[in-house]
Design a protein around this motif. Structure first.
Motif, PDB file in Angstrom:
ATOM      1  N   GLU A 250       4.032   5.406  -5.697  1.00 35.86           N
ATOM      2  CA  GLU A 250       4.257   5.328  -6.843  1.00 35.86           C
ATOM      3  C   GLU A 250       3.044   6.390  -7.930  1.00 35.86           C
ATOM      4  O   GLU A 250       3.012   6.817  -8.752  1.00 35.86           O
ATOM      5  CB  GLU A 250       3.618   4.257  -7.766  1.00 35.86           C
ATOM      6  N   THR A 251       1.957   7.230  -7.319  1.00 41.32           N
ATOM      7  CA  THR A 251       0.913   7.488  -7.551  1.00 41.32           C
ATOM      8  C   THR A 251       1.232   9.377  -7.221  1.00 41.32           C
ATOM      9  O   THR A 251       0.170   9.766  -7.506  1.00 41.32           O
ATOM     10  CB  THR A 251      -0.879   7.111  -7.495  1.00 41.32           C
ATOM     11  N   ARG A 252       1.840   9.256  -6.564  1.00 42.77           N
ATOM     12  CA  ARG A 252       1.771  10.777  -5.699  1.00 42.77           C
ATOM     13  C   ARG A 252       3.252  11.287  -5.657  1.00 42.77           C
ATOM     14  O   ARG A 252       3.380  12.370  -5.177  1.00 42.77           O
ATOM     15  CB  ARG A 252       1.551  10.800  -4.347  1.00 42.77           C
ATOM     16  N   LEU A 253       4.190  10.428  -6.315  1.00 38.38           N
ATOM     17  CA  LEU A 253       5.430  10.717  -6.440  1.00 38.38           C
ATOM     18  C   LEU A 253       5.875  12.192  -7.255  1.00 38.38           C
ATOM     19  O   LEU A 253       6.895  13.218  -6.938  1.00 38.38           O
ATOM     20  CB  LEU A 253       6.354   9.478  -6.645  1.00 38.38           C
ATOM     21  N   ASP A 254       5.132  12.058  -8.546  1.00 40.06           N
ATOM     22  CA  ASP A 254       5.046  13.079  -9.423  1.00 40.06           C
ATOM     23  C   ASP A 254       4.701  14.028  -8.638  1.00 40.06           C
ATOM     24  O   ASP A 254       5.322  15.073  -9.465  1.00 40.06           O
ATOM     25  CB  ASP A 254       4.987  12.147 -11.227  1.00 40.06           C
ATOM     26  N   GLN A 255       3.653  14.357  -8.564  1.00 43.81           N
ATOM     27  CA  GLN A 255       2.789  15.205  -7.827  1.00 43.81           C
ATOM     28  C   GLN A 255       3.420  15.916  -6.865  1.00 43.81           C
ATOM     29  O   GLN A 255       3.790  16.810  -7.312  1.00 43.81           O
ATOM     30  CB  GLN A 255       1.453  14.992  -7.530  1.00 43.81           C
ATOM     31  N   VAL A 256       3.975  15.030  -6.385  1.00 42.56           N
ATOM     32  CA  VAL A 256       5.074  16.289  -5.168  1.00 42.56           C
ATOM     33  C   VAL A 256       6.259  16.560  -6.312  1.00 42.56           C
ATOM     34  O   VAL A 256       6.733  18.179  -5.476  1.00 42.56           O
ATOM     35  CB  VAL A 256       5.511  15.035  -3.574  1.00 42.56           C
ATOM     36  N   VAL A 257       6.657  16.085  -6.656  1.00 39.49           N
ATOM     37  CA  VAL A 257       7.896  17.060  -7.860  1.00 39.49           C
ATOM     38  C   VAL A 257       7.197  17.957  -8.248  1.00 39.49           C
ATOM     39  O   VAL A 257       8.200  19.143  -8.325  1.00 39.49           O
ATOM     40  CB  VAL A 257       8.643  16.036  -8.310  1.00 39.49           C
ATOM     41  N   VAL A 258       6.559  17.896  -9.072  1.00 38.60           N
ATOM     42  CA  VAL A 258       5.372  18.860  -9.852  1.00 38.60           C
ATOM     43  C   VAL A 258       5.386  19.683  -9.090  1.00 38.60           C
ATOM     44  O   VAL A 258       5.038  20.738  -9.943  1.00 38.60           O
ATOM     45  CB  VAL A 258       4.282  18.123 -10.704  1.00 38.60           C
ATOM     46  N   ALA A 259       5.061  20.089  -8.132  1.00 36.82           N
ATOM     47  CA  ALA A 259       4.614  20.790  -6.426  1.00 36.82           C
ATOM     48  C   ALA A 259       5.836  21.897  -7.094  1.00 36.82           C
ATOM     49  O   ALA A 259       5.745  22.840  -6.488  1.00 36.82           O
ATOM     50  CB  ALA A 259       3.955  19.940  -5.820  1.00 36.82           C
ATOM     51  N   GLY A 260       6.720  21.201  -6.479  1.00 38.75           N
ATOM     52  CA  GLY A 260       8.274  21.966  -6.402  1.00 38.75           C
ATOM     53  C   GLY A 260       8.896  22.654  -7.781  1.00 38.75           C
ATOM     54  O   GLY A 260       9.438  23.082  -7.530  1.00 38.75           O
TER      55      GLY A 260
ATOM     56  N   THR B  70       6.555  -6.186  -4.085  1.00 35.90           N
ATOM     57  CA  THR B  70       7.646  -6.126  -5.178  1.00 35.90           C
ATOM     58  C   THR B  70       6.898  -5.459  -6.339  1.00 35.90           C
ATOM     59  O   THR B  70       8.247  -4.503  -6.958  1.00 35.90           O
ATOM     60  CB  THR B  70       8.330  -7.938  -5.433  1.00 35.90           C
ATOM     61  N   GLN B  71       6.282  -5.503  -7.005  1.00 34.29           N
ATOM     62  CA  GLN B  71       5.829  -5.321  -7.989  1.00 34.29           C
ATOM     63  C   GLN B  71       5.097  -3.642  -7.815  1.00 34.29           C
ATOM     64  O   GLN B  71       5.848  -2.762  -8.419  1.00 34.29           O
ATOM     65  CB  GLN B  71       4.572  -5.429  -8.611  1.00 34.29           C
ATOM     66  N   SER B  72       4.498  -3.631  -6.201  1.00 32.99           N
ATOM     67  CA  SER B  72       4.303  -1.832  -6.254  1.00 32.99           C
ATOM     68  C   SER B  72       6.086  -0.800  -6.144  1.00 32.99           C
ATOM     69  O   SER B  72       5.800   0.314  -6.693  1.00 32.99           O
ATOM     70  CB  SER B  72       4.112  -2.170  -4.828  1.00 32.99           C
ATOM     71  N   TRP B  73       6.359  -1.361  -5.343  1.00 32.50           N
ATOM     72  CA  TRP B  73       7.787  -1.535  -5.569  1.00 32.50           C
ATOM     73  C   TRP B  73       8.661  -1.386  -6.551  1.00 32.50           C
ATOM     74  O   TRP B  73       9.635  -0.385  -6.930  1.00 32.50           O
ATOM     75  CB  TRP B  73       8.937  -1.899  -4.406  1.00 32.50           C
ATOM     76  N   LEU B  74       9.122  -1.832  -7.340  1.00 29.30           N
ATOM     77  CA  LEU B  74       9.698  -2.002  -8.859  1.00 29.30           C
ATOM     78  C   LEU B  74       9.339  -0.833  -9.650  1.00 29.30           C
ATOM     79  O   LEU B  74      10.143   0.234  -9.864  1.00 29.30           O
ATOM     80  CB  LEU B  74       9.432  -3.160  -9.854  1.00 29.30           C
ATOM     81  N   ARG B  75       8.166  -0.399  -9.273  1.00 29.65           N
ATOM     82  CA  ARG B  75       7.185   0.621 -10.221  1.00 29.65           C
ATOM     83  C   ARG B  75       7.975   1.740  -9.515  1.00 29.65           C
ATOM     84  O   ARG B  75       8.141   3.185 -10.512  1.00 29.65           O
ATOM     85  CB  ARG B  75       5.234   0.577  -9.985  1.00 29.65           C
ATOM     86  N   VAL B  76       7.737   1.722  -7.892  1.00 31.42           N
ATOM     87  CA  VAL B  76       8.552   3.540  -7.465  1.00 31.42           C
ATOM     88  C   VAL B  76       9.978   3.467  -7.814  1.00 31.42           C
ATOM     89  O   VAL B  76      11.061   4.799  -8.610  1.00 31.42           O
ATOM     90  CB  VAL B  76       8.715   3.567  -5.948  1.00 31.42           C
ATOM     91  N   ALA B  77      10.583   2.428  -7.605  1.00 34.79           N
ATOM     92  CA  ALA B  77      12.074   2.300  -8.397  1.00 34.79           C
ATOM     93  C   ALA B  77      12.679   2.459  -9.415  1.00 34.79           C
ATOM     94  O   ALA B  77      13.694   3.905 -10.038  1.00 34.79           O
ATOM     95  CB  ALA B  77      12.409   1.623  -8.107  1.00 34.79           C
ATOM     96  N   ALA B  78      11.468   2.270 -10.424  1.00 36.45           N
ATOM     97  CA  ALA B  78      11.446   2.796 -11.979  1.00 36.45           C
ATOM     98  C   ALA B  78      11.174   4.364 -12.054  1.00 36.45           C
ATOM     99  O   ALA B  78      11.687   5.427 -13.128  1.00 36.45           O
ATOM    100  CB  ALA B  78      10.707   2.273 -12.901  1.00 36.45           C
ATOM    101  N   TYR B  79      10.312   4.678 -11.040  1.00 36.21           N
ATOM    102  CA  TYR B  79       9.762   5.947 -11.401  1.00 36.21           C
ATOM    103  C   TYR B  79      10.179   7.092 -11.050  1.00 36.21           C
ATOM    104  O   TYR B  79      10.274   8.783 -11.273  1.00 36.21           O
ATOM    105  CB  TYR B  79       8.462   6.772 -10.275  1.00 36.21           C
TER     106      TYR B  79
ATOM    107  N   SER C 235       1.098  -1.123  -0.639  1.00 35.45           N
ATOM    108  CA  SER C 235       0.516   0.156   0.474  1.00 35.45           C
ATOM    109  C   SER C 235       0.648   0.758   0.114  1.00 35.45           C
ATOM    110  O   SER C 235       0.760   2.326  -1.174  1.00 35.45           O
ATOM    111  CB  SER C 235      -1.193   0.112   0.393  1.00 35.45           C
ATOM    112  N   VAL C 236       2.058   1.490   0.956  1.00 36.27           N
ATOM    113  CA  VAL C 236       2.898   2.385   0.905  1.00 36.27           C
ATOM    114  C   VAL C 236       3.784   2.745  -0.667  1.00 36.27           C
ATOM    115  O   VAL C 236       3.663   3.831  -1.515  1.00 36.27           O
ATOM    116  CB  VAL C 236       4.274   1.757   1.802  1.00 36.27           C
ATOM    117  N   GLY C 237       3.936   1.317  -1.335  1.00 38.65           N
ATOM    118  CA  GLY C 237       4.737   1.566  -2.380  1.00 38.65           C
ATOM    119  C   GLY C 237       3.294   2.198  -3.609  1.00 38.65           C
ATOM    120  O   GLY C 237       3.898   3.041  -4.458  1.00 38.65           O
ATOM    121  N   ARG C 238       1.988   1.586  -3.396  1.00 41.30           N
ATOM    122  CA  ARG C 238       1.129   2.341  -4.369  1.00 41.30           C
ATOM    123  C   ARG C 238       0.793   3.571  -3.909  1.00 41.30           C
ATOM    124  O   ARG C 238       0.322   4.349  -5.019  1.00 41.30           O
ATOM    125  CB  ARG C 238      -0.219   1.411  -4.174  1.00 41.30           C
ATOM    126  N   TYR C 239       1.046   4.148  -2.799  1.00 43.44           N
ATOM    127  CA  TYR C 239       0.774   5.091  -3.017  1.00 43.44           C
ATOM    128  C   TYR C 239       2.190   6.258  -2.774  1.00 43.44           C
ATOM    129  O   TYR C 239       1.760   7.685  -4.067  1.00 43.44           O
ATOM    130  CB  TYR C 239       0.551   5.692  -1.115  1.00 43.44           C
TER     131      TYR C 239
END
Length: 294
Positions: free
Chosen positions: A76-86, A208-217, A70-74
């Protein structure tokens, strides 16, 4: 059950926004929605849980992976928005956020709720891999039809969709919506595996799949931030979704006897239908242009 919570959240938030005229309305509305959700859960189901530590070890060994997932899926959906905001001005951040929400609607409002509802059914037949595969293929086909058709439709009518729903001042969001819709389709189809993994007890695969996305993002978002171009963030999201999609189904083969040809057989119909929709809309637009010229 879901509609009741969302309507309560919406009504509370809008009412308090008019009264308070600040962002506290969002926070209070969310809390009210979850409180109502708790009450409704006791109304719609007769099960009454009680506190017990008898199965704490068994539950924890399963739920810890669900928490990690769940942490990974969160992220992966919010990481780009956090960076975009800055990186970009608030106005561009608003366009990015709205486009992300609209583009992911097929996934968040249709495919994922169905996946959660199917979880107990997957669990019931998890001991029969062949039956589980047959049921999953039907679900996969339906999810692909929904995601591909709606997302393709959003891409094809993005300018009109944004103009009608949001107004002309949001016209520049149409480009972002196209990429978010395409990324949402790929992600929604890929995410159908999570319910299966969790139902058969392979929660480590989900995490694993959730955090694989995070690592790639992370490197993809870093690249987009270095360019300073808003569109590159969503292009990066789409590219990562496409590149990682096969890995989800490779992992799925570890829990059921499924082939890529079986998956492809479920995809060709909605893909052909989307192409036909594109041809139809192109012909309509061309005819309208000819009529205006004449």
């Amino acid at each position: 059950f879901g509609i009741g919570r969302k309507m309560a959240t919406f009504a509370t938030t809008i009412t308090l926004a008019f009264i308070w005229r600040n962002y506290w309305a969002l926070a209070v509305g969310t809390v009210v929605g979850h409180v109502l959700e708790l009450g409704l859960s006791y109304y719609v189901h007769s099960y009454r849980p009680r506190f017990s530590l008898a199965k704490v070890g068994e539950i924890w060994s399963y739920s810890i992976c669900i928490l990690v997932q769940s942490v990974g899926r969160y992220l992966e959906t919010r990481l780009d928005q956090v960076v975009v905001a800055g990186v970009v001005p608030p106005g561009d951040m608003g366009r990015y956020t709205i486009s992300a929400e609209l583009g992911s609607l097929p996934m968040t409002e249709l495919v994922e709720p169905v996946g959660r509802a199917l979880f107990p059914n997957y669990a019931r037949i998890s001991a029969d891999p062949s039956l589980l595969r047959d049921v999953y293929l039907r679900v996969f086909s339906a999810a692909a039809t929904v995601c591909i058709s709606i997302s393709a439709g959003l891409v094809l009518v993005s300018k009109d969709f944004v103009a009608v729903l949001l107004g002309p001042q949001w016209a520049s969001s149409a480009y972002l919506l196209c990429w978010f819709a395409a990324a949402g389709a790929v992600t929604g189809i890929s995410n159908t595996v999570f319910s299966v993994f969790n139902a058969v007890g392979s929660t480590r695969l989900s995490a694993t799949q959730s955090w694989l996305r995070v690592a790639a993002y992370v490197p993809a978002v870093a690249w987009a931030a270095s360019t300073g171009t808003l569109g590159n963030f969503v292009i990066a999201r789409f590219a990562i979704s496409v590149v990682l999609a096969p890995t989800f189904f490779l992992q799925l083969r570890r829990v059921m006897p499924i082939t890529f040809s079986q998956l492809a057989a479920a995809l060709w119909r909605p893909l052909v239908a989307s192409v036909a929709m594109w041809i139809g809309l192109t012909m309509i637009s061309f005819s309208a242009l000819i009529n205006n010229v004449v």
